[in-house]
Design an enzyme around this catalytic site. Structure first.
Site, mmCIF file in Angstrom:
data_model
loop_
_atom_site.group_PDB
_atom_site.id
_atom_site.type_symbol
_atom_site.label_atom_id
_atom_site.label_comp_id
_atom_site.label_asym_id
_atom_site.label_seq_id
_atom_site.Cartn_x
_atom_site.Cartn_y
_atom_site.Cartn_z
ATOM 1 N N GLY A 29 0.758 -1.249 0.000
ATOM 2 C CA GLY A 29 0.000 0.000 0.000
ATOM 3 C C GLY A 29 0.779 1.284 0.000
ATOM 4 O O GLY A 29 0.259 2.324 -0.409
ATOM 5 N N PRO A 46 4.882 -5.266 0.295
ATOM 6 C CA PRO A 46 5.009 -4.119 -0.603
ATOM 7 C C PRO A 46 5.236 -4.546 -2.059
ATOM 8 O O PRO A 46 5.976 -5.501 -2.324
ATOM 9 C CB PRO A 46 6.244 -3.388 -0.069
ATOM 10 C CG PRO A 46 7.048 -4.442 0.613
ATOM 11 C CD PRO A 46 6.100 -5.505 1.085
ATOM 12 N N GLY A 47 4.585 -3.870 -2.960
ATOM 13 C CA GLY A 47 4.796 -4.116 -4.384
ATOM 14 C C GLY A 47 5.349 -2.847 -5.025
ATOM 15 O O GLY A 47 6.533 -2.737 -5.346
ATOM 16 N N ARG A 48 4.458 -1.847 -5.121
ATOM 17 C CA ARG A 48 4.809 -0.585 -5.770
ATOM 18 C C ARG A 48 6.047 0.062 -5.142
ATOM 19 O O ARG A 48 6.920 0.570 -5.857
ATOM 20 C CB ARG A 48 3.622 0.371 -5.649
ATOM 21 C CG ARG A 48 3.765 1.665 -6.432
ATOM 22 C CD ARG A 48 2.640 2.639 -6.070
ATOM 23 N NE ARG A 48 1.349 2.015 -6.014
ATOM 24 C CZ ARG A 48 0.479 1.957 -7.027
ATOM 25 N NH1 ARG A 48 0.794 2.517 -8.179
ATOM 26 N NH2 ARG A 48 -0.687 1.353 -6.890
ATOM 27 N N ARG A 74 -1.686 2.455 -16.889
ATOM 28 C CA ARG A 74 -2.075 3.219 -15.693
ATOM 29 C C ARG A 74 -2.705 4.582 -15.998
ATOM 30 O O ARG A 74 -3.705 4.934 -15.384
ATOM 31 C CB ARG A 74 -0.888 3.367 -14.733
ATOM 32 C CG ARG A 74 -0.288 2.016 -14.294
ATOM 33 C CD ARG A 74 0.674 2.126 -13.123
ATOM 34 N NE ARG A 74 -0.012 2.506 -11.910
ATOM 35 C CZ ARG A 74 -0.046 3.719 -11.418
ATOM 36 N NH1 ARG A 74 0.626 4.695 -11.997
ATOM 37 N NH2 ARG A 74 -0.731 3.980 -10.335
ATOM 38 N N CYS A 131 -6.130 2.372 -30.987
ATOM 39 C CA CYS A 131 -7.330 3.040 -31.497
ATOM 40 C C CYS A 131 -8.342 3.313 -30.394
ATOM 41 O O CYS A 131 -9.468 2.792 -30.415
ATOM 42 C CB CYS A 131 -7.944 2.182 -32.594
ATOM 43 S SG CYS A 131 -6.748 1.872 -33.890
ATOM 44 N N GLU A 132 -7.958 4.065 -29.409
ATOM 45 C CA GLU A 132 -8.848 4.487 -28.325
ATOM 46 C C GLU A 132 -8.376 5.857 -27.869
ATOM 47 O O GLU A 132 -7.178 6.057 -27.699
ATOM 48 C CB GLU A 132 -8.734 3.560 -27.116
ATOM 49 C CG GLU A 132 -8.962 2.121 -27.417
ATOM 50 C CD GLU A 132 -9.749 1.408 -26.332
ATOM 51 O OE1 GLU A 132 -10.320 2.081 -25.452
ATOM 52 O OE2 GLU A 132 -9.769 0.184 -26.404
ATOM 53 N N TYR A 176 3.338 -2.308 -11.889
ATOM 54 C CA TYR A 176 2.073 -2.324 -12.627
ATOM 55 C C TYR A 176 2.229 -1.702 -14.017
ATOM 56 O O TYR A 176 1.309 -1.092 -14.548
ATOM 57 C CB TYR A 176 0.968 -1.623 -11.814
ATOM 58 C CG TYR A 176 0.865 -2.162 -10.406
ATOM 59 C CD1 TYR A 176 0.427 -3.459 -10.185
ATOM 60 C CD2 TYR A 176 1.260 -1.400 -9.296
ATOM 61 C CE1 TYR A 176 0.371 -3.980 -8.884
ATOM 62 C CE2 TYR A 176 1.200 -1.913 -8.010
ATOM 63 C CZ TYR A 176 0.755 -3.203 -7.818
ATOM 64 O OH TYR A 176 0.692 -3.719 -6.545
HETATM 65 N N1 LLP Z 1 -1.024 -7.303 -1.010
HETATM 66 C C1 LLP Z 1 -2.208 -7.480 -1.607
HETATM 67 C C2 LLP Z 1 -3.140 -8.466 -1.041
HETATM 68 C C3 LLP Z 1 -2.542 -6.734 -2.754
HETATM 69 O O1 LLP Z 1 -3.715 -6.912 -3.331
HETATM 70 C C4 LLP Z 1 -1.615 -5.798 -3.264
HETATM 71 C C5 LLP Z 1 -1.934 -5.000 -4.454
HETATM 72 C C6 LLP Z 1 -0.372 -5.653 -2.604
HETATM 73 C C7 LLP Z 1 -0.125 -6.418 -1.477
HETATM 74 C C8 LLP Z 1 0.679 -4.709 -3.082
HETATM 75 O O2 LLP Z 1 0.279 -3.392 -2.950
HETATM 76 P P1 LLP Z 1 1.282 -2.178 -3.264
HETATM 77 O O3 LLP Z 1 2.388 -2.230 -2.220
HETATM 78 O O4 LLP Z 1 1.815 -2.356 -4.609
HETATM 79 O O5 LLP Z 1 0.447 -0.968 -3.112
HETATM 80 N N2 LLP Z 1 -2.717 -1.822 -10.709
HETATM 81 C C9 LLP Z 1 -2.815 -0.815 -9.683
HETATM 82 C C10 LLP Z 1 -2.450 -1.339 -8.315
HETATM 83 C C11 LLP Z 1 -3.241 -2.552 -7.883
HETATM 84 C C12 LLP Z 1 -2.810 -3.118 -6.555
HETATM 85 C C13 LLP Z 1 -3.421 -4.437 -6.319
HETATM 86 N N3 LLP Z 1 -3.048 -5.048 -5.083
HETATM 87 C C14 LLP Z 1 -1.960 0.380 -10.088
HETATM 88 O O6 LLP Z 1 -1.336 0.351 -11.142
HETATM 89 O O7 LLP Z 1 -1.917 1.389 -9.380
#
Ligand code: LLP
Length: 421
Positions: A246, A282-284, A320, A350-351, A379
């Site tokens: 998040g 963490p992902g992002r 995004r 084409c959008e 992402y």
């Molecule tokens: N854990 C769970 C259960 C999740 O669903 C997610 C992301 C994360 C961790 C990682 O979250 P982060 O640290 O990346 O905020 N496609 C969208 C973001 C979708 C996130 C989905 N879940 C974008 O491009 O902003």
């Protein structure tokens, strides 16, 4: 990318030269072609190390949310640094395993785990299933029993907290499909005492993605701690707490989310009364600032009302902006000696939604000029598609002053490789 926390930024623009670490992006564009994603190894590792640093005095597990960027070369770097993974499908479980992430460091999230996926995770012996419904609990309990296993589970709690992020990536409110409301979680937790296939060891939540502030995350943490207290009163011991992912990143200079190290410290400080394992997903905030999408101008056009810079990347490569109105800072290698003009930067799909930026002040651009979309490491490629017959773009990893292609550009044959005539 001067706006990114300086110790997490490995991309630069100096005197018209765009670089990733010590490599000129124009050289990559020339050798590999555009569009392509370029990742910085240091840019990927630095935030991961920062999370570890912030949690170093506590038992912890950093489960990189591989949905953000499942590139095998990056996953291997994560594995080498001791990270685990948050996976959300059988496919991601396979990607994590293939990269050498040990099963005992994997948590499995997601509302739609199928019997097949659950069995795959049981085969591997993952750390925990993050359970999102009673129906899922029943299924996991049954499948584990069938093979005489007792598996560790966690309840993903939906605390009904507004993450104050884009509505499409808000996940912790009762109107969202995710998690189990706190009161139901209490009831379900009691039921686990009678279930022989599962043992409840954790509580988790994930209230949304791209949060500009840490306040809602700390609020969610309090909700988990409160529930943990209630469960302990009933003799149910919770040995891990998982706050999900998040944390936002800087996409534009006006954004200033917490540094991962500070955020991790904040979590540790707010969990003084808990001596179990602290998990983050963490992902992002791991891969986001570690990548750019490199693209070239194909045409420019002035229709009398608006000026367009038409580029070889499109919404198929980075969705995004089209999907969340997201803004990615654009760096260009053409010298800023002329006036800047407001232009729309668009792709070839084409959008009309295939628009990266509107009224963006750029110097005069001509075909062949390079642009880099910053903070595209999360992402970006992960959400790419072949729509409009566009093969997916290559991924390049920079390490110091060298680079290598870690995923090749797809070919036209890849467009129909899975078809059966
Ligand atoms: N854990 C769970 C259960 C999740 O669903 C997610 C992301 C994360 C961790 C990682 O979250 P982060 O640290 O990346 O905020 N496609 C969208 C973001 C979708 C996130 C989905 N879940 C974008 O491009 O902003």
């Amino acid at each position: 990318m001067q706006f990114v926390h300086p110790d997490l930024n490995f991309f630069s623009l100096n005197n018209g030269v765009l670089a990733a670490e010590g490599v000129d992006l124009a050289k990559i564009a020339q050798d590999v072609g555009t569009p392509c994603y370029v990742y910085s190894r240091a840019g990927f590792e630095a935030p991961l190390l920062a999370y570890q640093e912030g949690l170093k005095d506590r038992k912890h597990l950093i489960c990189y949310a591989i949905k953000a960027n499942p590139c095998g070369a990056l996953l291997r770097l994560a594995a080498a640094l001791g990270a685990g993974a948050d996976v959300t499908s059988g496919g991601e479980l396979a990607q994590a395993s293939r990269a050498g992430i040990p099963p005992e460091k994997i948590v499995f999230s997601g509302v739609a785990k199928t019997a097949r996926e659950i069995n795959e995770a049981l085969d591997l012996g993952i750390f925990s299933f993050n359970i999102e419904s009673e129906s899922e609990l029943d299924l996991i309990d049954r499948l584990a029993l069938e093979r005489n296993q007792r598996v560790s589970i966690s309840f993903r709690v939906n605390p009904d907290i507004d993450a104050k992020t884009h509505p499409k990536i808000t996940t912790g409110m009762h109107k969202n499909k995710f998690g189990i409301p706190t009161e139901q979680a209490l009831e379900l937790a009691r039921s686990t005492k009678k279930r022989a296939g599962v043992v409840l060891t954790g509580l988790d939540c994930h209230i949304g993605s791209g949060l500009p502030e840490t306040g809602p995350l700390l609020e969610a943490l309090q909700a988990l701690m409160q529930l943990r207290g209630m469960l302990e009163n009933e003799g149910l011991e919770i040995t891990h707490l998982d706050i999900g992912g998040g944390l936002g990143i800087q996409y534009t200079p006006d954004q200033n989310p917490a540094h991962p190290r500070e955020y991790a410290k904040l979590l540790a400080d707010n969990l003084q009364d808990f001596d179990g394992t602290i998990i983050v997903e963490p992902g992002r905030s791991i891969s986001g600032n570690a990548g750019v999408l490199l693209s070239s101008v194909v045409h420019t056009k002035d229709n009398g009302k608006r000026r367009f810079v038409i580029i070889d990347a499109a919404m198929t490569d980075l969705v995004r902006p089209a999907m969340y109105e997201a803004k990615h800072e654009i760096l260009v290698n053409s010298p800023r000696n002329g006036d800047s003009f407001p232009v729309d930067v668009v792709g070839g799909v084409c959008e009309s939604s295939d628009t990266f930026a509107r009224d963006c002040a750029l110097p005069p651009m001509k075909p062949g000029d390079l642009l880099a979309f910053c903070s595209a490491g999360a992402y970006g490629f992960a959400m790419s598609s072949q729509y409009n017959g566009r093969p997916r773009v290559p991924e390049v990893l920079v390490e110091g002053d060298t680079y290598r292609v870690v995923r090749r550009r797809e070919t036209y044959e890849d467009l129909w490789a899975a078809e059966i005539l």
